[in-house]
Design an enzyme around this catalytic site. Structure first.
Site, PDB file in Angstrom:
ATOM      1  N   LYS A   1      12.338   2.231   7.749  1.00 23.22           N
ATOM      2  CA  LYS A   1      11.521   2.797   6.398  1.00 23.22           C
ATOM      3  C   LYS A   1      12.004   4.224   6.290  1.00 23.22           C
ATOM      4  O   LYS A   1      12.143   4.806   5.019  1.00 23.22           O
ATOM      5  CB  LYS A   1      10.306   2.637   6.622  1.00 23.22           C
ATOM      6  CG  LYS A   1       9.688   1.076   6.570  1.00 23.22           C
ATOM      7  CD  LYS A   1       8.261   0.962   6.893  1.00 23.22           C
ATOM      8  CE  LYS A   1       7.974  -0.405   6.791  1.00 23.22           C
ATOM      9  NZ  LYS A   1       6.606  -1.004   7.130  1.00 23.22           N
TER      10      LYS A   1
ATOM     11  N   GLN B   1       1.969   2.260  10.441  1.00 18.74           N
ATOM     12  CA  GLN B   1       2.491   0.968  10.589  1.00 18.74           C
ATOM     13  C   GLN B   1       1.609   0.136  11.585  1.00 18.74           C
ATOM     14  O   GLN B   1       0.733   0.648  12.439  1.00 18.74           O
ATOM     15  CB  GLN B   1       3.917   1.058  11.598  1.00 18.74           C
ATOM     16  CG  GLN B   1       4.552  -0.202  11.871  1.00 18.74           C
ATOM     17  CD  GLN B   1       4.902  -0.975  10.502  1.00 18.74           C
ATOM     18  OE1 GLN B   1       5.361   0.001   9.716  1.00 18.74           O
ATOM     19  NE2 GLN B   1       5.283  -2.027  10.568  1.00 18.74           N
TER      20      GLN B   1
ATOM     21  N   ASP C   1       0.918   1.946   1.032  1.00 13.46           N
ATOM     22  CA  ASP C   1       0.766   0.433   1.635  1.00 13.46           C
ATOM     23  C   ASP C   1      -0.203  -0.111   0.573  1.00 13.46           C
ATOM     24  O   ASP C   1      -0.284  -1.507   0.385  1.00 13.46           O
ATOM     25  CB  ASP C   1       0.284   0.361   2.835  1.00 13.46           C
ATOM     26  CG  ASP C   1       1.387   0.363   3.705  1.00 13.46           C
ATOM     27  OD1 ASP C   1       2.128  -0.562   3.588  1.00 13.46           O
ATOM     28  OD2 ASP C   1       1.278   0.893   4.773  1.00 13.46           O
TER      29      ASP C   1
END
Ligand code: GUN
Length: 296
Positions: free
Chosen positions: A54, A102, A125
């Protein structure tokens, strides 16, 4: 019949090339470089690979990707402290537009408190309650990355969702629930069924699906008998089988004989998740600089 393979890697590369142009135009106009902060707690090997990918992907499209790795012993309070700092960096710190923590976090950390602490305008997200609410109401700020990747792949592959029977396996907060919500919205217009661990006769549902999305984290769970001939099968799973081989939630070799189209693992939905994260980071930078977001 052998299914058409939906090449997520190629699709993601195309999106990232388009995005690089949009980022360059944004930087020229605003003199601001979009920046994403990625936070990893602990030593989960799969997560280590994902976060590195990422952060690297950011650099490839002209954005800044910063990785924060914290030890497994990190407490909820320590993680919250970092998030508060990233929400509002001091004047001498570089600005950040997107924050991603994460998941999964180590079991001793209060995940809900952590996700709630992220500034919703930096929540790339789309896991924060405010962003989930906006999504459900059909006025999203950010679209969650993996579900958005699924929709984008369908759209770019010429697979229409309108009026289609879509069955989703799995009701997670990351994939199943937000994907169901997005498919229900006007514009997507699918008819959605969500199956989960308490669903009876799962195969009865899956055989009805014109589009089947598997997101349950069980190696090769979906067999050929569970799939309607000609259906589109989207595999969101990334698992290791008993031999340690990477595989999805779908028995790819058998199901590709029945399906009309199918995503591979790896090289299917995974690369699109990263591309959608980059898109959301640009959106976050546009919001922060009062530019009209091009997306969603
Ligand atoms: N773990 C698995 N998928 C995701 C994702 O899309 N975002 C985050 N933050 N963690 C994940």
């Amino acid at each position: 019949m052998t299914a058409r393979i939906l090449d997520g890697k190629a699709c993601a590369a195309q999106i990232q090339a388009e995005l690089a142009g949009q980022v360059a135009e944004f930087v020229t106009r605003t003199k601001v470089v979009p920046a994403l902060d990625v936070v990893l707690v602990g030593e989960n090997p799969a997560s280590q690979v994902y976060v590195r990918n990422k952060a690297l992907a950011c650099e490839k499209v002209g954005m800044r990707g910063r990785l924060y790795t914290l030890p497994q012993s990190t407490t909820t309070a320590e993680l919250l402290e970092l998030i508060y700092r990233l929400n509002q960096p001091a004047a001498d710190q570089p600005a950040t537009h997107g924050i991603l923590v994460q998941l999964p976090l180590p079991a001793h950390i209060d995940t809900t408190r952590v996700l709630d602490a992220i500034d919703p305008r930096k929540d790339v997200d789309a896991f924060h309650a405010e962003n989930v609410g906006l999504l459900v109401q059909g006025r999203p700020r950010f679209l969650p990355c993996t579900p958005r990747g699924v929709l984008e792949l369908c759209q770019r592959s010429g697979i229409s969702l309108t009026g289609r029977r879509v069955v989703i396996l799995g009701r997670s907060d990351i994939v199943g629930k937000p994907l169901a919500n997005m498919l229900l919205q006007k514009g997507a217009d699918a008819t959605v069924t969500v199956c989960h661990s308490r669903t009876r006769e799962v195969a009865w549902h899956t055989r009805e699906a014109e589009i089947l999305v598997a997101a349950i984290g069980q190696p090769r769970y979906v067999t050929a008998e569970m799939v309607r001939p000609g259906a589109t099968v989207i595999d969101v799973g990334i698992n290791r089988d008993a031999m340690g081989k990477l595989c999805g939630d779908v028995d790819f070799d058998a199901v590709q004989q029945v399906a009309g189209a199918i995503t591979p693992v790896p090289g299917g939905v995974g690369p699109l998740t990263v591309a959608m994260l980059l898109l959301n980071t640009l959106t976050a930078a546009q919001l922060a600089t009062n530019c009209t977001p091009l997306t969603p």
